[in-house]
Write a protein that holds these residues in place. Structure first.
Motif, PDB file in Angstrom:
ATOM      1  N   SER A 195       4.203   0.916  -3.079  1.00 14.54           N
ATOM      2  CA  SER A 195       4.387  -0.354  -3.763  1.00 14.54           C
ATOM      3  C   SER A 195       3.379  -1.371  -3.244  1.00 14.54           C
ATOM      4  O   SER A 195       2.944  -1.313  -2.107  1.00 14.54           O
ATOM      5  CB  SER A 195       5.804  -0.861  -3.562  1.00 14.54           C
ATOM      6  N   PRO A 196       2.998  -2.324  -4.111  1.00 15.70           N
ATOM      7  CA  PRO A 196       2.043  -3.340  -3.668  1.00 15.70           C
ATOM      8  C   PRO A 196       2.654  -4.222  -2.591  1.00 15.70           C
ATOM      9  O   PRO A 196       3.827  -4.555  -2.646  1.00 15.70           O
ATOM     10  CB  PRO A 196       1.754  -4.134  -4.937  1.00 15.70           C
ATOM     11  N   THR A 197       1.856  -4.573  -1.626  1.00 19.92           N
ATOM     12  CA  THR A 197       2.301  -5.452  -0.554  1.00 19.92           C
ATOM     13  C   THR A 197       1.635  -6.802  -0.734  1.00 19.92           C
ATOM     14  O   THR A 197       0.423  -6.932  -0.533  1.00 19.92           O
ATOM     15  CB  THR A 197       1.907  -4.855   0.814  1.00 19.92           C
ATOM     16  N   PRO A 198       2.391  -7.821  -1.147  1.00 18.11           N
ATOM     17  CA  PRO A 198       1.762  -9.129  -1.333  1.00 18.11           C
ATOM     18  C   PRO A 198       1.540  -9.834  -0.005  1.00 18.11           C
ATOM     19  O   PRO A 198       2.354  -9.749   0.902  1.00 18.11           O
ATOM     20  CB  PRO A 198       2.768  -9.890  -2.199  1.00 18.11           C
ATOM     21  N   THR A 199       0.422 -10.501   0.098  1.00 18.95           N
ATOM     22  CA  THR A 199       0.093 -11.317   1.262  1.00 18.95           C
ATOM     23  C   THR A 199      -0.216 -12.718   0.767  1.00 18.95           C
ATOM     24  O   THR A 199      -1.043 -12.879  -0.130  1.00 18.95           O
ATOM     25  CB  THR A 199      -1.138 -10.745   1.994  1.00 18.95           C
ATOM     26  N   ALA A 200       0.446 -13.705   1.326  1.00 21.65           N
ATOM     27  CA  ALA A 200       0.185 -15.090   0.915  1.00 21.65           C
ATOM     28  C   ALA A 200      -1.240 -15.462   1.287  1.00 21.65           C
ATOM     29  O   ALA A 200      -1.720 -15.144   2.369  1.00 21.65           O
ATOM     30  CB  ALA A 200       1.175 -16.028   1.580  1.00 21.65           C
ATOM     31  N   THR A 201      -1.916 -16.104   0.365  1.00 18.99           N
ATOM     32  CA  THR A 201      -3.274 -16.586   0.616  1.00 18.99           C
ATOM     33  C   THR A 201      -3.261 -18.091   0.343  1.00 18.99           C
ATOM     34  O   THR A 201      -2.362 -18.771   0.765  1.00 18.99           O
ATOM     35  CB  THR A 201      -4.289 -15.843  -0.273  1.00 18.99           C
ATOM     36  N   ALA A 202      -4.226 -18.564  -0.357  1.00 23.74           N
ATOM     37  CA  ALA A 202      -4.261 -19.986  -0.708  1.00 23.74           C
ATOM     38  C   ALA A 202      -3.101 -20.311  -1.647  1.00 23.74           C
ATOM     39  O   ALA A 202      -2.540 -19.427  -2.283  1.00 23.74           O
ATOM     40  CB  ALA A 202      -5.584 -20.307  -1.377  1.00 23.74           C
ATOM     41  N   THR A 203      -2.756 -21.555  -1.730  1.00 26.97           N
ATOM     42  CA  THR A 203      -1.692 -21.983  -2.626  1.00 26.97           C
ATOM     43  C   THR A 203      -1.979 -21.476  -4.029  1.00 26.97           C
ATOM     44  O   THR A 203      -3.088 -21.618  -4.535  1.00 26.97           O
ATOM     45  CB  THR A 203      -1.596 -23.518  -2.646  1.00 26.97           C
ATOM     46  N   GLY A 204      -0.970 -20.851  -4.634  1.00 27.85           N
ATOM     47  CA  GLY A 204      -1.118 -20.365  -5.998  1.00 27.85           C
ATOM     48  C   GLY A 204      -1.774 -19.021  -6.125  1.00 27.85           C
ATOM     49  O   GLY A 204      -2.219 -18.643  -7.202  1.00 27.85           O
ATOM     50  N   SER A 205      -1.830 -18.247  -5.050  1.00 32.77           N
ATOM     51  CA  SER A 205      -2.431 -16.911  -5.138  1.00 32.77           C
ATOM     52  C   SER A 205      -1.696 -15.935  -4.233  1.00 32.77           C
ATOM     53  O   SER A 205      -0.988 -16.323  -3.315  1.00 32.77           O
ATOM     54  CB  SER A 205      -3.915 -16.962  -4.777  1.00 32.77           C
ATOM     55  N   ALA A 206      -1.865 -14.650  -4.526  1.00 32.84           N
ATOM     56  CA  ALA A 206      -1.281 -13.586  -3.712  1.00 32.84           C
ATOM     57  C   ALA A 206      -2.266 -12.431  -3.646  1.00 32.84           C
ATOM     58  O   ALA A 206      -2.852 -12.050  -4.672  1.00 32.84           O
ATOM     59  CB  ALA A 206       0.039 -13.105  -4.307  1.00 32.84           C
ATOM     60  N   LEU A 207      -2.468 -11.891  -2.465  1.00 31.54           N
ATOM     61  CA  LEU A 207      -3.331 -10.735  -2.277  1.00 31.54           C
ATOM     62  C   LEU A 207      -2.448  -9.500  -2.223  1.00 31.54           C
ATOM     63  O   LEU A 207      -1.596  -9.378  -1.339  1.00 31.54           O
ATOM     64  CB  LEU A 207      -4.147 -10.856  -0.988  1.00 31.54           C
ATOM     65  N   LEU A 208      -2.616  -8.581  -3.173  1.00 28.68           N
ATOM     66  CA  LEU A 208      -1.844  -7.345  -3.224  1.00 28.68           C
ATOM     67  C   LEU A 208      -2.692  -6.206  -2.670  1.00 28.68           C
ATOM     68  O   LEU A 208      -3.887  -6.120  -2.935  1.00 28.68           O
ATOM     69  CB  LEU A 208      -1.462  -7.009  -4.668  1.00 28.68           C
ATOM     70  N   SER A 209      -2.064  -5.322  -1.914  1.00 31.42           N
ATOM     71  CA  SER A 209      -2.763  -4.125  -1.436  1.00 31.42           C
ATOM     72  C   SER A 209      -1.833  -2.937  -1.583  1.00 31.42           C
ATOM     73  O   SER A 209      -0.616  -3.074  -1.555  1.00 31.42           O
ATOM     74  CB  SER A 209      -3.223  -4.299   0.013  1.00 31.42           C
ATOM     75  N   TRP A 210      -2.416  -1.741  -1.763  1.00 28.82           N
ATOM     76  CA  TRP A 210      -1.640  -0.531  -1.975  1.00 28.82           C
ATOM     77  C   TRP A 210      -2.398   0.670  -1.434  1.00 28.82           C
ATOM     78  O   TRP A 210      -3.593   0.609  -1.156  1.00 28.82           O
ATOM     79  CB  TRP A 210      -1.313  -0.331  -3.466  1.00 28.82           C
ATOM     80  N   THR A 211      -1.677   1.764  -1.265  1.00 21.83           N
ATOM     81  CA  THR A 211      -2.286   3.019  -0.825  1.00 21.83           C
ATOM     82  C   THR A 211      -2.884   3.711  -2.043  1.00 21.83           C
ATOM     83  O   THR A 211      -2.173   3.940  -3.029  1.00 21.83           O
ATOM     84  CB  THR A 211      -1.238   3.937  -0.166  1.00 21.83           C
ATOM     85  N   PRO A 212      -4.174   4.038  -2.018  1.00 18.85           N
ATOM     86  CA  PRO A 212      -4.792   4.692  -3.170  1.00 18.85           C
ATOM     87  C   PRO A 212      -4.140   6.034  -3.497  1.00 18.85           C
ATOM     88  O   PRO A 212      -3.651   6.737  -2.617  1.00 18.85           O
ATOM     89  CB  PRO A 212      -6.241   4.894  -2.732  1.00 18.85           C
ATOM     90  N   VAL A 213      -4.151   6.373  -4.769  1.00 15.55           N
ATOM     91  CA  VAL A 213      -3.609   7.643  -5.244  1.00 15.55           C
ATOM     92  C   VAL A 213      -4.571   8.765  -4.872  1.00 15.55           C
ATOM     93  O   VAL A 213      -5.784   8.626  -5.025  1.00 15.55           O
ATOM     94  CB  VAL A 213      -3.428   7.606  -6.775  1.00 15.55           C
ATOM     95  N   SER A 214      -4.036   9.882  -4.377  1.00 15.64           N
ATOM     96  CA  SER A 214      -4.899  11.002  -4.016  1.00 15.64           C
ATOM     97  C   SER A 214      -4.591  12.273  -4.799  1.00 15.64           C
ATOM     98  O   SER A 214      -5.413  13.183  -4.845  1.00 15.64           O
ATOM     99  CB  SER A 214      -4.785  11.288  -2.514  1.00 15.64           C
ATOM    100  N   GLN A 215      -3.398  12.343  -5.411  1.00 19.16           N
ATOM    101  CA  GLN A 215      -3.057  13.557  -6.155  1.00 19.16           C
ATOM    102  C   GLN A 215      -1.975  13.257  -7.189  1.00 19.16           C
ATOM    103  O   GLN A 215      -1.299  12.241  -7.124  1.00 19.16           O
ATOM    104  CB  GLN A 215      -2.565  14.654  -5.219  1.00 19.16           C
ATOM    105  N   ASN A 216      -1.846  14.174  -8.154  1.00 20.24           N
ATOM    106  CA  ASN A 216      -0.782  14.095  -9.142  1.00 20.24           C
ATOM    107  C   ASN A 216       0.535  14.505  -8.501  1.00 20.24           C
ATOM    108  O   ASN A 216       0.558  15.081  -7.409  1.00 20.24           O
ATOM    109  CB  ASN A 216      -1.089  15.011 -10.331  1.00 20.24           C
ATOM    110  N   THR A 217       1.629  14.247  -9.184  1.00 17.57           N
ATOM    111  CA  THR A 217       2.944  14.613  -8.654  1.00 17.57           C
ATOM    112  C   THR A 217       3.084  16.121  -8.479  1.00 17.57           C
ATOM    113  O   THR A 217       3.886  16.571  -7.674  1.00 17.57           O
ATOM    114  CB  THR A 217       4.077  14.090  -9.555  1.00 17.57           C
ATOM    115  N   ASP A 218       2.287  16.911  -9.217  1.00 16.05           N
ATOM    116  CA  ASP A 218       2.352  18.368  -9.069  1.00 16.05           C
ATOM    117  C   ASP A 218       1.445  18.884  -7.953  1.00 16.05           C
ATOM    118  O   ASP A 218       1.335  20.089  -7.728  1.00 16.05           O
ATOM    119  CB  ASP A 218       2.021  19.070 -10.386  1.00 16.05           C
TER     120      ASP A 218
END
Length: 92
Positions: free
Chosen positions: A8-31
């Motif tokens: 899930s995206p992890t929001p990080t507070a930045t300047a007023t009125g913004s959010a920095l989202l980060s996530w783990t890149p996808v490496s494979q399909n569910t199969d």
């Protein structure tokens, strides 16, 4: 679609009125097979599960700055996009 959307995206507070989202890149399909991503999409809205905004953010990214947010609570989700289609939403 069988593409995993990473964590899930992890929001990080930045300047007023913004959010920095980060996530783990996808490496494979569910199969377990290799995935060839064509991009990620970031969704957000003021109500859980009701995303009124979407932005294509590219393929070789693991974070994105959402700006121009009005004061209040915002909910975010990320999807992965491949030739197979779009993944389900990540956890908010």
């Amino acid at each position: 679609m069988g593409t995993e959307s990473g964590t899930s995206p992890t929001p990080t507070a930045t300047a007023t009125g913004s959010a920095l989202l980060s996530w783990t890149p996808v490496s494979q399909n569910t199969d377990g097979s290799a995935v060839t991503l064509t991009g990620y999409k970031v969704y957000w809205g003021a109500t859980s599960g009701n995303y009124t905004n979407v932005e294509d953010v590219g393929v070789n990214v693991a974070n994105h700055l959402v700006d121009q947010l009005t004061p209040g609570t915002w909910f975010f989700a990320v999807t992965a996009v491949s030739s197979m289609g779009e993944s389900s939403f990540s956890i908010e």
